[in-house]
Each structure stands twice: as C-alpha cells, then as structure tokens.
Design a protein around this motif. Structure first.
Motif, PDB file in Angstrom:
ATOM      1  N   LEU A  14       0.822  -1.205   0.000  1.00  0.00           N
ATOM      2  CA  LEU A  14       0.000   0.000   0.000  1.00  0.00           C
ATOM      3  C   LEU A  14       0.860   1.260   0.000  1.00  0.00           C
ATOM      4  O   LEU A  14       0.506   2.252  -0.648  1.00  0.00           O
ATOM      5  N   ASP A  15       2.001   1.236   0.685  1.00  0.00           N
ATOM      6  CA  ASP A  15       2.912   2.384   0.671  1.00  0.00           C
ATOM      7  C   ASP A  15       3.448   2.641  -0.736  1.00  0.00           C
ATOM      8  O   ASP A  15       3.567   3.790  -1.162  1.00  0.00           O
ATOM      9  N   ARG A  16       3.789   1.568  -1.466  1.00  0.00           N
ATOM     10  CA  ARG A  16       4.266   1.733  -2.848  1.00  0.00           C
ATOM     11  C   ARG A  16       3.175   2.344  -3.725  1.00  0.00           C
ATOM     12  O   ARG A  16       3.439   3.252  -4.516  1.00  0.00           O
ATOM     13  N   LEU A  17       1.948   1.841  -3.585  1.00  0.00           N
ATOM     14  CA  LEU A  17       0.840   2.384  -4.383  1.00  0.00           C
ATOM     15  C   LEU A  17       0.578   3.845  -4.037  1.00  0.00           C
ATOM     16  O   LEU A  17       0.328   4.671  -4.919  1.00  0.00           O
ATOM     17  N   TYR A  18       0.653   4.178  -2.762  1.00  0.00           N
ATOM     18  CA  TYR A  18       0.421   5.553  -2.333  1.00  0.00           C
ATOM     19  C   TYR A  18       1.505   6.480  -2.884  1.00  0.00           C
ATOM     20  O   TYR A  18       1.216   7.584  -3.333  1.00  0.00           O
ATOM     21  N   ALA A  19       2.759   6.029  -2.871  1.00  0.00           N
ATOM     22  CA  ALA A  19       3.855   6.840  -3.417  1.00  0.00           C
ATOM     23  C   ALA A  19       3.639   7.083  -4.908  1.00  0.00           C
ATOM     24  O   ALA A  19       3.859   8.193  -5.404  1.00  0.00           O
ATOM     25  N   ARG A  20       3.195   6.071  -5.626  1.00  0.00           N
ATOM     26  CA  ARG A  20       2.903   6.236  -7.057  1.00  0.00           C
ATOM     27  C   ARG A  20       1.774   7.228  -7.262  1.00  0.00           C
ATOM     28  O   ARG A  20       1.831   8.092  -8.128  1.00  0.00           O
ATOM     29  N   TRP A  21       0.727   7.100  -6.455  1.00  0.00           N
ATOM     30  CA  TRP A  21      -0.424   8.000  -6.581  1.00  0.00           C
ATOM     31  C   TRP A  21       0.008   9.441  -6.346  1.00  0.00           C
ATOM     32  O   TRP A  21      -0.377  10.347  -7.078  1.00  0.00           O
TER      33      TRP A  21
END
Length: 98
Positions: free
Chosen positions: A69-76
C-alpha cells in the motif's frame, strides 16, 4: 471445551459515538465487536492476535500489505504531483501488484 470470545453487536452510529470505549473493551476482554449497517453485520473489530492468525492462515502478513500500500500511495502522489521524469504505470496497470 474452549470458551468462546465474548462479542457485542452495535450499529455503526453507536460505534462512531463509542469507538474508544468499544476498542478498549476489545483490548481488555479479547472480545469482538460486530458493526451493523441497517441491521446487517458489515465489519468487525477484533483483537490483533486474531488478525495475525488470519494472516498466517492466508499466507500473508500485515507488514507485506503495508509495504504494498505504501508503494501504491507513493505512485499516486507522484502522479498527482505530475512529477517530471516519473515513469509510472497508469492506475489500471497497478493491479499487477495485487
């Protein structure tokens, strides 16, 4: 014979009002709170040890999920900020990590 954990069934409006009291009850008693919406159980608050058992049974961990989820949030955030030079997949390509 094993003793079953105590539980309480509360409407979501009551849970909103008494969240601190109910989560403290879960921590102290090891019980569960079932949260209802329009009379139908929709989710629950359970002790952490029960979540950890479920994670073990499912073969994944909370730490792995948090990293994902942290990786997805950073991408977002990068897409939202329109950072130049970021080679990011489009949101519909993110499913590959799920």
């Amino acid at each position: 014979m094993a003793q079953l954990s105590p539980y309480r069934i509360v409407p979501v409006t009551e849970f909103r009002r008494d969240a601190t009291k109910l989560t403290n009850w879960v921590l102290q008693s090891g019980g569960r709170v079932w949260i209802t919406k329009h009379g139908t159980a929709s989710c629950a608050v359970v002790p952490m040890f029960q979540c950890e058992l479920l994670e073990k049974w499912e073969g994944r961990s909370l730490a792995e999920e948090r990293r994902r989820l942290d990786r997805l949030y950073a991408r977002w955030k990068a897409v939202k900020a329109r950072e130049p030079g970021t080679d990011l997949p489009l949101p519909w390509d993110w499913e590959r990590e799920w």
